[in-house]
Motif scaffolding. Structure first.
Motif, PDB file in Angstrom:
ATOM      1  N   LEU A   9     -28.079 -42.498  21.645  1.00 39.08           N
ATOM      2  CA  LEU A   9     -27.454 -43.283  22.470  1.00 39.08           C
ATOM      3  C   LEU A   9     -28.601 -43.709  22.502  1.00 39.08           C
ATOM      4  CD1 LEU A   9     -25.587 -44.732  24.517  1.00 39.08           C
ATOM      5  CD2 LEU A   9     -26.646 -43.572  26.302  1.00 39.08           C
ATOM      6  N   SER A  10     -29.060 -45.476  22.587  1.00 41.43           N
ATOM      7  CA  SER A  10     -30.284 -46.267  21.985  1.00 41.43           C
ATOM      8  C   SER A  10     -29.770 -47.627  22.832  1.00 41.43           C
ATOM      9  CB  SER A  10     -30.715 -46.470  21.279  1.00 41.43           C
ATOM     10  OG  SER A  10     -29.947 -46.539  19.886  1.00 41.43           O
ATOM     11  N   ILE A  11     -30.396 -48.474  22.957  1.00 40.64           N
ATOM     12  CA  ILE A  11     -30.356 -49.880  23.107  1.00 40.64           C
ATOM     13  C   ILE A  11     -31.024 -50.230  22.121  1.00 40.64           C
ATOM     14  CG2 ILE A  11     -30.538 -51.918  24.648  1.00 40.64           C
ATOM     15  CD1 ILE A  11     -30.781 -49.723  27.021  1.00 40.64           C
ATOM     16  N   ALA A  12     -31.000 -51.398  21.238  1.00 41.92           N
ATOM     17  CA  ALA A  12     -31.530 -51.794  20.475  1.00 41.92           C
ATOM     18  C   ALA A  12     -31.081 -53.725  20.012  1.00 41.92           C
ATOM     19  CB  ALA A  12     -30.627 -51.727  18.792  1.00 41.92           C
ATOM     20  N   GLU A  13     -32.458 -54.224  19.390  1.00 43.96           N
ATOM     21  CA  GLU A  13     -32.475 -55.358  19.354  1.00 43.96           C
ATOM     22  C   GLU A  13     -33.422 -55.769  17.692  1.00 43.96           C
ATOM     23  OE1 GLU A  13     -34.113 -59.580  21.272  1.00 43.96           O
ATOM     24  OE2 GLU A  13     -34.973 -57.683  21.702  1.00 43.96           O
ATOM     25  N   GLY A  14     -32.720 -56.466  17.487  1.00 43.69           N
ATOM     26  CA  GLY A  14     -32.459 -56.454  16.027  1.00 43.69           C
ATOM     27  C   GLY A  14     -32.541 -54.795  15.284  1.00 43.69           C
ATOM     28  N   HIS A  15     -34.173 -55.456  14.769  1.00 39.85           N
ATOM     29  CA  HIS A  15     -34.642 -53.702  13.792  1.00 39.85           C
ATOM     30  C   HIS A  15     -35.025 -52.736  15.213  1.00 39.85           C
ATOM     31  CE1 HIS A  15     -32.698 -55.024  10.050  1.00 39.85           C
ATOM     32  NE2 HIS A  15     -34.159 -56.368  10.181  1.00 39.85           N
ATOM     33  N   ASP A  16     -35.337 -53.174  16.448  1.00 38.86           N
ATOM     34  CA  ASP A  16     -36.214 -51.994  16.686  1.00 38.86           C
ATOM     35  C   ASP A  16     -34.660 -51.989  18.231  1.00 38.86           C
ATOM     36  OD1 ASP A  16     -38.121 -52.470  15.917  1.00 38.86           O
ATOM     37  OD2 ASP A  16     -38.931 -54.881  16.928  1.00 38.86           O
TER      38      ASP A  16
END
Length: 589
Positions: A9-16
């Motif tokens: 489970l993660s939160i992403a923005e763009g490639h990060d």
């Protein structure tokens, strides 16, 4: 910002991307994301956080978790009212742009709606790339792992199965092997992956590895569950053992993919209606019959102006169907109306009626394109007469253990009575099946194997299958084992149809009791050459010999003597012995 649920489970923005730490808020977020844009009840969320061991202050603790989760969103720049408090619970707003699970399901729906196999495969592969590792590996909720993860995993596996089916159908067997090896090893209880892997190995020429993989699957199922592989996997193994061409692999289980034809060799026809014509692939490991093959192909492609009939007859297991399919492959370009292959005997040995067979054939049309019919395992002239083509230039190849003299008398045509393979042809078949290395390592044993197999294509394939499934077995040892109990040991335990006694027995039991008894009597006769009075001088005895010869159980004569093949002679002797024992056991004392 977007949420990634299909993996850690993660939160992403763009490639990060930021992988969240295992915590109660992580479990809460996962529980909400699994049901996007839906009201998730308070009771469900409590179970996701504490399962059945809920504290007295669980509801207050849930509200605290929601506040902590909102602070986490603020920290990572998730704006807007992502979590809504609604009557009865909470709702997480998400769409295909903000949650990978929603995006995955959208792509799968688009794939199913695609009008072509390539478009479907492209979307399925894009959907599968959204899975980024072990599902919810950083989420500590026991309830979610127990109740939700299996269902999500099933969605992925169904999608992967579908993508592999399409790859196989498009002929990309080598490319899909990597995915199938991994899937079959990670999910050993899922037979479909094993079946796809075995099919891909066989289609890429790795027959021994395909059979080895089947044996491993069968052994594991027996050891762990006490069950046999499913019918589909068993049918695949039988096809590999027989060296069948599998035909084009279907994209789905109900219809061929767009732009591809259905497999050529149809089951006995039924109420499903006429079949579509299909290209006929070459027969794997086909050897010998050069003269017959050239003559039949020439007759089919440049024969008389009217419809052409070619009859292939001979002993059971002699290779009639293989020659029919190979010549159909050779000649198919001359038949723009297509090639239609119909089996006229069911698996249980019963005959298909002409009316049933006609349901699987196209209606003839005056002036229509030339078609080629392969009518396999015909039991009588009356069964096949209504099926013969009437369009000029069309043709039919008819295979039968019987000579079908009545059919030839009324419709003309050419008759090819097949004998056993020449020794050199048997050697070629064994080399094609086993590989030159193995055969060349034991040339004398390979020659003896062909001899005790009687140079029958069926028996040679059975022996080769036994050797393929036992890579450590020497050919010499296989010969010694087979020779101890011929022809009973020329059979495969996994399928009684790949059994010489079964094939011979089915041919014998099609005859009336009088001819069956005559055949048993021949087992007690000395030698393989039989005079015309071998059963006596009566007209009935002569008629019985004629019937046995017509059924493919005897060869030649008259005016010369009849001849019985040594494998059939051994079988007749066994039948006589068993008959005498049964009569003695039931006789009054």
């Amino acid at each position: 910002m977007r949420f990634q649920l299909l993996g850690p489970l993660s939160i992403a923005e763009g490639h990060d991307a930021v992988v969240l730490k295992p915590s109660k808020p992580s479990s809460l977020l996962a529980a909400l994301l699994i049901h996007p844009d839906s009201v998730v009840s308070t009771g469900y969320l409590l179970r996701a956080l504490w399962d059945e061991d809920q504290p007295a202050t669980a509801r207050a603790a849930l509200q605290s978790c929601v506040l902590r989760l909102r602070r986490l969103f603020t920290k990572y720049g998730v704006t807007g009212n992502a979590i809504e408090a609604v009557p009865g619970g909470y709702r997480m707003n998400a769409d295909a742009d903000t949650l990978d699970l929603v995006r995955f399901r959208v792509l799968v729906r688009e794939a199913h709606a695609a009008g072509d196999a390539e478009g479907e495969l492209y979307r399925l592969k894009e959907a599968l790339t959204l899975w980024q590792g072990p599902l919810l590996a950083n989420v500590p909720s026991q309830m979610l792992h127990r109740d939700e993860v299996p269902g999500l995993t099933e969605e992925r596996l169904r999608t992967l199965e579908r993508a592999c089916d399409i790859e196989l159908a498009l002929g990309r067997c080598r490319q899909v092997l990597v995915d199938l090896w991994e899937a079959a090893r990670q999910h050993p209880g899922r037979e479909r992956f094993a079946e796809q892997l075995i099919e891909a190995l066989y289609r890429t020429g790795r027959q021994a590895e395909a059979l080895s993989e089947y044996r491993a699957v069968k052994g594991r199922l027996k050891e762990e569950l006490g069950i046999d592989p499913g019918p589909s996997l068993q049918r695949l193994e039988l096809s590999i053992l027989r060296g069948d061409d599998l035909g084009p692999s279907a994209v789905d289980r109900t219809a061929p993919p767009a732009g591809r034809a259905a497999p050529a060799l149809m089951p006995p026809p039924g109420p499903q209606g006429p079949a579509a014509p299909a290209p006929v692939p070459p027969v794997p490991s086909f050897t010998g019959r050069s003269a017959e093959r050239a003559a039949i192909t020439a007759r089919l492609t440049s024969g008389p102006p009217g419809p052409t009939v070619v009859v292939l007859s001979g002993a059971p297991g002699i290779g009639k169907t293989a020659l029919a399919l190979q010549t159909a492959h050779d000649a198919q370009d001359s038949f723009p109306g297509g090639v239609f292959v119909v089996s006229l005997t069911r698996q249980d040995g019963s005959s298909v009626t002409p009316a049933e067979a006609l349901e699987g054939l196209p209606l003839p049309a005056a002036g229509g394109p030339r078609t080629l019919l392969v009518l396999d395992d015909v039991t009588s002239a009356d069964q096949v007469r209504p099926l013969l083509p009437s369009v000029a230039g069309s043709a039919a190849i008819v295979t039968s253990r019987r000579g079908l003299a009545g059919l030839v008398a009324t419709h003309g045509g050419s008759v090819y009575r097949l004998g056993t393979l020449e020794p050199a042809e048997s050697h070629q078949l064994l080399t094609a099946a086993l590989g030159s290395e193995r055969v060349d390592a034991e040339p004398a044993a390979a020659q003896e194997l062909a001899r005790i197999c009687g140079h029958f294509p069926l028996t040679l394939r059975i022996a080769a299958a036994r050797l393929l499934t036992r890579p450590g077995l020497r050919i010499e040892d296989c010969v010694a084992w087979l020779a101890d109990d011929l022809p009973a040991r020329l059979s495969l335990a996994d399928d009684p149809r790949m059994s010489v006694p079964h094939v011979f027995g089915r041919a014998l039991h099609r005859l009336d009791p009088r001819c069956q008894q005559a055949f048993r009597q021949l087992g007690e006769h000395e030698g393989l050459l039989l005079p015309s009075h071998a059963l006596g001088d009566s007209a009935d005895a002569e008629e019985a010999l004629e019937q046995l010869a017509d059924a493919g159980l005897l060869e030649e004569g008259p005016p010369g003597p009849y001849r019985i093949h040594h494998l059939l002679k051994i079988y007749a002797r066994r039948q006589a012995r068993e008959w005498n024992q049964s009569q003695a056991a039931t006789a009054p004392h």
